[in-house]
Design a protein around this motif. Structure first.
Motif, PDB file in Angstrom:
ATOM      1  N   LEU A 178       0.831  -1.211   0.000  1.00  0.00           N
ATOM      2  CA  LEU A 178       0.000   0.000   0.000  1.00  0.00           C
ATOM      3  C   LEU A 178       0.862   1.255   0.000  1.00  0.00           C
ATOM      4  O   LEU A 178       0.604   2.206  -0.746  1.00  0.00           O
ATOM      5  CB  LEU A 178      -0.919  -0.005   1.215  1.00  0.00           C
ATOM      6  N   PHE A 182       0.764   3.709  -3.168  1.00  0.00           N
ATOM      7  CA  PHE A 182       0.072   4.957  -2.834  1.00  0.00           C
ATOM      8  C   PHE A 182       0.983   5.750  -1.883  1.00  0.00           C
ATOM      9  O   PHE A 182       0.822   5.674  -0.658  1.00  0.00           O
ATOM     10  CB  PHE A 182      -1.273   4.667  -2.165  1.00  0.00           C
ATOM     11  N   ARG A 199     -12.312   2.115  -0.257  1.00  0.00           N
ATOM     12  CA  ARG A 199     -12.276   2.795  -1.561  1.00  0.00           C
ATOM     13  C   ARG A 199     -11.394   2.026  -2.543  1.00  0.00           C
ATOM     14  O   ARG A 199     -11.774   1.830  -3.708  1.00  0.00           O
ATOM     15  CB  ARG A 199     -11.757   4.221  -1.410  1.00  0.00           C
ATOM     16  N   ILE A 200     -10.230   1.579  -2.086  1.00  0.00           N
ATOM     17  CA  ILE A 200      -9.340   0.811  -2.951  1.00  0.00           C
ATOM     18  C   ILE A 200     -10.030  -0.475  -3.384  1.00  0.00           C
ATOM     19  O   ILE A 200      -9.985  -0.861  -4.555  1.00  0.00           O
ATOM     20  CB  ILE A 200      -8.018   0.524  -2.217  1.00  0.00           C
ATOM     21  N   THR A 292      -8.798  -0.158 -15.039  1.00  0.00           N
ATOM     22  CA  THR A 292      -9.226   0.848 -14.057  1.00  0.00           C
ATOM     23  C   THR A 292      -9.669   2.125 -14.752  1.00  0.00           C
ATOM     24  O   THR A 292     -10.574   2.817 -14.280  1.00  0.00           O
ATOM     25  CB  THR A 292      -8.122   1.176 -13.026  1.00  0.00           C
ATOM     26  N   THR A 298     -10.320   5.927 -13.454  1.00  0.00           N
ATOM     27  CA  THR A 298      -9.030   6.448 -13.006  1.00  0.00           C
ATOM     28  C   THR A 298      -8.389   7.309 -14.093  1.00  0.00           C
ATOM     29  O   THR A 298      -8.742   7.230 -15.275  1.00  0.00           O
ATOM     30  CB  THR A 298      -8.068   5.311 -12.648  1.00  0.00           C
ATOM     31  N   LEU A 370      -5.161   7.777  -5.142  1.00  0.00           N
ATOM     32  CA  LEU A 370      -6.324   6.912  -4.942  1.00  0.00           C
ATOM     33  C   LEU A 370      -7.160   6.755  -6.215  1.00  0.00           C
ATOM     34  O   LEU A 370      -8.052   5.905  -6.258  1.00  0.00           O
ATOM     35  CB  LEU A 370      -7.185   7.454  -3.805  1.00  0.00           C
ATOM     36  N   SER A 375      -1.175   3.245  -9.831  1.00  0.00           N
ATOM     37  CA  SER A 375      -1.135   2.898  -8.417  1.00  0.00           C
ATOM     38  C   SER A 375      -1.856   1.573  -8.174  1.00  0.00           C
ATOM     39  O   SER A 375      -1.419   0.757  -7.353  1.00  0.00           O
ATOM     40  CB  SER A 375      -1.765   4.008  -7.568  1.00  0.00           C
ATOM     41  N   TYR A 376      -2.950   1.350  -8.880  1.00  0.00           N
ATOM     42  CA  TYR A 376      -3.701   0.109  -8.689  1.00  0.00           C
ATOM     43  C   TYR A 376      -2.967  -1.084  -9.286  1.00  0.00           C
ATOM     44  O   TYR A 376      -2.924  -2.168  -8.676  1.00  0.00           O
ATOM     45  CB  TYR A 376      -5.114   0.256  -9.258  1.00  0.00           C
ATOM     46  N   PHE A 379      -0.102  -1.736  -6.922  1.00  0.00           N
ATOM     47  CA  PHE A 379      -0.558  -2.347  -5.667  1.00  0.00           C
ATOM     48  C   PHE A 379      -0.897  -3.817  -5.844  1.00  0.00           C
ATOM     49  O   PHE A 379      -0.452  -4.674  -5.067  1.00  0.00           O
ATOM     50  CB  PHE A 379      -1.767  -1.600  -5.110  1.00  0.00           C
TER      51      PHE A 379
END
Length: 391
Positions: A178, A182, A199-200, A292, A298, A370, A375-376, A379
């Protein structure tokens, strides 16, 4: 794997994602799957055990198997086509009936997890060509991309299980992933980070649902025509993939500073059409990244510094063996000093492509991370076994 070492600015999240040369990429899809079996699957097993035995100090070991469908085992007989066979890593076989999976819905390379009872499939995705792809090359590209979709689905499920089992205070490898993906979380407590996990999880669940829906489309991109205005720039060196912008995206660009705002875009972005992938983008990271955009709205606030930092880690380790210890420590401190969260007011308002500004911008995203596509992807991959850059 891949990384975003030399990509073009996407101007709000729908431009052309770029990749590094193949010789500089990270782990392959097969290695990532092996890493998930070694780390991600074990984590999911612990999550399942924790849910089933929440009030027990110890529980029975969950015997886990992930089954892979081999479409070539489908044969024709007097009553039609049979359902084919599923294999685990030990060579055991099961039928679709054994696993209670609809044989009409499965595709070669799909995976079934008999602990979570989840089918990870590319079967809902409609594939098409964009531009010219030689007939001899297309089947291999589709097979490779379907494998990437299944891997992405499998890894998102594992990451969601980790998030769900973390409660209000993530720790261990999940917390490291994480904070790496992020950077805003570097300055937050575990409890503060826990408030953002729903939220993630919501973003990842939207992507899961989207890839499993009948509206899921992937266009494999070849040599595009100049008349295809939606593919302008697709032939540039290193371009990997994109998703067409929504009307809302186009309106937002009328304000040149819209990317500098920390007001996050809505998840219902109104994007439609296919996820477009060139050969470089036919891996799980890019499937997650582009999905995403497509299903969760996103943007590309900044591409990840992931691969660059992994190469730095390797180089620094080699230098530490030959340099004076004081010099090596100084260089390491300087390297790690570039990997700390920065003031969000220093974010440039665009997706930087050249170092060092790109790395600086990554750590200056603040809460924008976020809703940052990379970032996703970062992660999910690091939470399920890919290496995490040092910090």
């Amino acid at each position: 794997m891949r990384a975003q070492e030399a990509r073009a600015d996407r101007a709000g999240g729908d431009g052309r994602a770029r990749v590094r040369p193949a010789t500089e990429r990270g782990t392959t899809a097969d290695r990532l799957l092996a890493l998930q079996r070694a780390a991600g699957n074990a984590a999911v097993t612990r999550a399942v055990q924790g849910e089933q035995h929440r009030h027990s100090s110890a529980g029975p070991v969950v015997q886990r198997a992930v089954w892979t469908f081999n479409g070539s085992t489908r044969t024709h007989n007097v009553v039609g086509q049979d359902s084919g066979l599923w294999y685990d890593d030990t060579g055991r076989t099961r039928t679709s009936a054994d696993l209670r999976v609809d044989p009409a819905s499965v595709h070669h390379g799909d995976k079934y997890d008999d602990v979570t009872r989840q089918l990870h499939s590319s079967g809902s995705v409609a594939f098409s060509r964009r531009g010219t792809i030689p007939d001899a090359a297309y089947p291999g590209r589709e097979t490779r991309t379907r494998k990437a979709v299944v891997e992405a689905q499998q890894k998102m499920a594992a990451a969601l299980a980790l998030l769900d089992s973390a409660g209000a205070s993530p720790n261990g490898p999940l917390l490291r992933a994480l904070k790496s993906a992020f950077p805003v979380f570097q300055t937050a407590t575990s409890q503060q980070i826990g408030q953002f996990l729903p939220r993630i999880g919501k973003v990842l669940r939207r992507v899961q649902a989207g890839l499993n829906s009948q509206g899921a489309q992937i266009a494999l991109v070849g040599q595009t025509s100049p008349l295809d205005l939606g593919a302008r720039g697709a032939g540039d060196a290193g371009v990997a993939g994109w998703v067409g912008p929504s009307g809302q995206d186009l309106l937002a660009r009328l304000n040149p500073n819209h990317m500098k705002s920390e007001d996050l875009p809505p998840m219902d972005s109104g994007r439609s059409g296919p996820i477009n992938l060139r050969e470089e983008g036919e891996v799980a990271w890019y499937v997650i990244h582009e999905a995403t955009h497509r299903f969760a709205g996103t943007l590309d606030y900044q591409y990840s510094s992931y691969e660059h930092e992994l190469h730095e880690d390797t180089a620094q380790g080699a230098l530490a063996a030959v340099l004076d210890p004081a010099d090596a420590a100084g260089q390491e401190a300087e390297m790690l000093g570039r990997r700390v969260a920065r003031d969000p007011d220093t974010y440039t308002g665009r997706n930087e492509t050249a170092r060092p500004q790109r790395q600086q911008n990554w750590y200056a995203m603040g809460r924008r991370a976020l809703m940052n596509a990379d970032s996703y992807a970062h992660f999910v991959m690091t939470a399920t076994g890919s290496p995490v850059p040092r910090s």
